[in-house]
Write a protein that holds these residues in place. Structure first.
Motif, PDB file in Angstrom:
ATOM      1  N   GLU A 285       0.859  -1.074   0.000  1.00  0.00           N
ATOM      2  CA  GLU A 285       0.009  -0.009   0.028  1.00  0.00           C
ATOM      3  C   GLU A 285       0.725   1.315  -0.034  1.00  0.00           C
ATOM      4  OE1 GLU A 285      -3.784   0.066   2.184  1.00  0.00           O
ATOM      5  OE2 GLU A 285      -3.218  -1.893   3.040  1.00  0.00           O
TER       6      GLU A 285
ATOM      7  N   VAL B  63      -1.077   4.881  -0.651  1.00  0.00           N
ATOM      8  CA  VAL B  63      -0.997   5.755   0.569  1.00  0.00           C
ATOM      9  C   VAL B  63      -0.156   7.278   0.073  1.00  0.00           C
ATOM     10  CG1 VAL B  63      -0.160   6.443   2.773  1.00  0.00           C
ATOM     11  CG2 VAL B  63      -1.226   4.145   2.362  1.00  0.00           C
TER      12      VAL B  63
ATOM     13  N   SER C 209      -0.107   1.509   5.670  1.00  0.00           N
ATOM     14  CA  SER C 209      -1.375   2.257   5.656  1.00  0.00           C
ATOM     15  C   SER C 209      -2.015   3.048   6.663  1.00  0.00           C
ATOM     16  CB  SER C 209      -2.437   1.385   5.395  1.00  0.00           C
ATOM     17  OG  SER C 209      -2.564   0.318   6.433  1.00  0.00           O
TER      18      SER C 209
END
Length: 233
Positions: free
Chosen positions: A103, A107, A217
């Motif tokens: 991620e 992000v 995240s």
């Protein structure tokens, strides 16, 4: 957790290795090829030092890394290792197979869309830092990629100080996984977010951080929480 200053940051500054980038996915293959080449060139004898030596050295300047990995090697061997490691890492980036942490790209894009200035401050060499960002298509999200190699700084404290001054930044978060990141943040009066997921260093590495995240995240959640508190003030 320490006292977390709930200030909306103008910028977020990231370490690269162990924070954005799963370094071992690129480093370990390059590490073994590096020592094969040093042996071929007659600059090193014996087995390749355990990979734990270099993994535990991530975040240090290259000179300090080689002193730990091969303390008895000649100055010529260490200087040659600088060149060969970069060659092998850049070749590895072109070949694919290295990865960011889960991620990270998503992000970073969301933070970028919300107007946060994003930077990298790394103790790595400039071609390596830029090469990682470009290979993983995140370079366009950053306002600057700062490297100890590019700015010839002797510590991350100085590198971050230069970054803040050049961009006129007065409020920022420093995000990283090593004591050098905590020190760089604290010495420059920044909020420090310690990343615990890489596992290259012990918990003592992050003593003094204002907050800890176990997954990348969670950084977005912290930022959104900060935004909510700012709007309530």
């Amino acid at each position: 957790m320490g006292s977390w200053k709930m200030n909306k940051p103008q910028a977020i500054i990231f370490d690269m290795d162990g924070t954005l980038f799963q370094t071992e996915t690129l480093l370990l293959p390059a590490y073994y090829r590096l020592f094969d080449r040093l042996r071929e060139e007659g600059l090193f004898e014996g087995p390749t030092p355990p990979e734990e030596y270099i993994l535990s050295s991530l975040g240090m300047l290259l000179e300090a890394i080689w002193q730990r990995v091969m303390p008895d090697a000649s100055e010529e061997a260490r200087l040659r290792a600088d060149v060969l490691l970069l060659e092998e890492e850049l070749a590895g980036l072109k070949g694919g197979g290295s990865t960011l942490y889960p991620e990270v790209e998503e992000v970073l894009r969301k933070l970028h869309q919300q107007g946060v200035k994003l930077f990298v401050a790394s103790n790595g060499l400039e071609p390596y830092v830029k090469g990682v960002a470009e290979a993983h298509h995140i370079h366009e999200l950053f306002d600057g990629l700062y490297s100890a190699g590019g700015y010839r700084t002797s510590s991350k404290v100085d590198l971050v100080r230069i970054l803040l001054k050049e961009h006129g930044i007065t409020s920022a978060w420093m995000v990283g996984d090593r004591s050098s990141d905590v020190e760089a943040g604290k010495e420059n009066e920044l909020t420090v977010i310690g990343c615990t997921y890489a596992g290259f260093g012990g918990q003592e590495e992050l003593i003094g951080a204002d907050f800890y995240i176990n997954h990348f995240s969670e950084l977005l959640s912290l930022y959104e929480q900060c935004m909510e508190q700012s709007s309530e003030m």
